[in-house]
Design a protein around this motif. Structure first.
Motif: not given
Length: 492
Positions: A226-249
């Motif tokens: 069920f690839p969608l299940s991994q897509r949902l996890l990626r949406v979360l990890t993408d958001a966390i990763a970008e939040a770090g760059i977007f705020t800290a940098v």
């Protein structure tokens, strides 16, 4: 000698180069050459093989969106899995047919008469191509420190990017120079195996705990079915990763409290691991969190509590055949010297090869005279039919793959218009390039590099008033890659 001709020559067989080839294939270009000086594909994930090498962001984010891998063994996968992923991508998209390994590109020159790039190889051969794409990455030119006496060292010297897995570190007296991201991963491994380990630190680094865990086989099977299940996890990890760059940098101007909070987390992490106050003082940076690449480890700080691990912060006066003299004149006998000294990004990698454009314009010289600017992180005026993928102002979203895929979208729009018009060349106009640079420059003042206290960080993220990081959101980069005005380019 007649030069071989191609639709496009791509310099670099890492993930950026493969992404460019995949996009060109989608557009109908099949006569490609992917050149790499190494003996196999994968770029940094082929070259770097040191112990405990791992990707430092979740691998769900550090992968192509269009080619997810459901079989990562951990949230932060080890380096050999990234190399296997690169092999998988090359096989699935049939890219090895284009690749030539052990091939060093010395220079590329635009020929106005033929309207083609002349690509000179070491050994004297020349290739020609309608399009030139350099995909040499940011971290491809290892930095060798210029320390008096290093050439006369009689022990073993290894750079982290040229690791010898057959050399045993057990029982050795090891010295490591550098405390950057690579060293943070490598030092705990060295401490486990060496009889004595001396760490020569020039600039301390902020380190925060890593959230990592094994991904059970049942979950991997779920992702595959069920690839969608991994897509949902990626949406979360993408958001966390970008939040770090977007705020800290990127938006340090309004996120200072978050940066200070992250620095406090690092200090608490250090306090829990190192009880000696003097050692903690040496390990504490005097620059703001975010100036250097955010680093994660659960083992780095506690290594300095071990009795056989020594932290040197007085510098290196010289290296002798059997040891190192520190800045206070004290000698440490050493038989193995590990260089975790990083990569020469600004001086040796922008550009990684000599690129000569229209009317003899030299890209390296042009960049240094024009503050390393690029249009949308790809194009430079005066260099027709040329794209540089890992360039100033290109990196965004905390993942190299985010950058590569928005650039692939840019290529799709650009080359699609070229084909629609029946044109042979494209070139970004000076007007559009200057306008983009003015717009980007106005945002630099919000970034931690230029608003915060980064003077002592020795970060490869910025040089002077230029940076590799695009001062916008990932969403902005993706949107502009699909909507940039086609009139910004001149087609002929």
């Amino acid at each position: 000698m007649t030069a071989e001709g191609f639709d496009a020559v791509i310099v670099g067989a890492g993930f950026a180069g493969m992404g460019a080839a995949i996009q060109l294939n989608r557009l109908g270009f099949e006569n490609l050459a992917i050149l790499d000086r190494e003996d196999d594909l994968g770029g940094t994930w082929h070259v770097n093989r040191y112990p405990r090498l791992t990707v430092d962001i979740p691998t769900t984010t550090y992968s192509y969106w269009f080619e997810p891998n459901p079989y990562w063994s951990r949230l932060h996968a080890p380096g050999d899995e990234l190399k296997s992923y690169a092999d998988h991508v090359a096989e699935k998209y049939d890219l090895r047919r284009y690749m030539r390994f052990g091939t060093t590109v010395e220079s590329a020159r635009w020929d106005e008469d033929s309207q083609r790039w002349q690509v000179a190889l070491a050994g004297g051969d020349t290739l020609t191509a309608q399009f030139l794409i350099t995909a040499t990455g940011y971290l491809s030119q290892p930095r060798i420190p210029d320390i008096p006496g290093i050439a006369g060292f009689e022990g073993r010297i290894m750079h982290s990017a040229k690791w010898d897995g057959g050399y045993s570190l057990d029982g050795r007296h090891v010295a490591i120079i550098g405390t950057g991201v690579t060293a943070v991963q490598l030092i705990p491994e060295l401490a486990e195996r060496a009889a004595e380990l001396t760490v020569y630190q020039r600039t301390p680094i902020w380190v925060v705990p890593r959230v990592d865990f094994a991904i059970p086989a049942a979950v991997q099977r779920l992702f595959a079915r069920f690839p969608l299940s991994q897509r949902l996890l990626r949406v979360l990890t993408d958001a966390i990763a970008e939040a770090g760059i977007f705020t800290a940098v990127v938006h340090y101007n309004w996120s200072k409290p978050l940066n200070r909070g992250a620095a406090q987390v690092s200090k608490l992490h250090m306090f829990a691991s190192v009880r000696d106050r003097a050692t903690r003082r040496k390990l504490t940076p005097d620059y703001d969190f975010g100036c250097k690449r955010t680093t994660f480890s659960n083992h780095y700080y506690r290594t300095f509590a071990l009795p056989h691990v020594h932290l040197e912060t007085t510098g290196i006066a010289q290296i002798e055949p059997d040891g190192i003299i520190n800045g206070e004149g004290r000698k440490t006998v050493t038989d193995t010297l590990v260089l975790a000294t990083g990569f020469d990004l600004w001086d040796a990698n922008f550009p990684a090869i000599e690129v000569i454009g229209r009317a003899g314009a030299n890209l390296g010289k042009w960049w240094r005279e024009n503050n390393f600017q690029t249009y949308e992180g790809l194009s430079v005026p005066g260099f027709p039919n040329y794209l540089n993928m890992a360039s100033p102002y290109a990196f965004t979203g905390a993942s190299f793959f985010t950058m590569t895929e928005y650039q692939m979208r840019h290529m799709s729009r650009l080359f699609g218009e070229l084909l629609r018009r029946g044109s042979d060349t494209f070139e970004i106009t000076e007007r559009a390039s200057a306008a983009f640079h003015r717009r980007i420059s106005r945002r630099l003042g919000d970034m931690v590099f230029f608003r915060g206290n980064c003077a002592t960080s020795r970060s490869y993220y910025f040089r002077g008033n230029a940076t590799i990081t695009r001062p916008t959101s990932r969403r902005n980069a993706i949107r502009e890659s699909m909507r940039f005005p086609l009139s910004d380019y001149h087609f002929s």
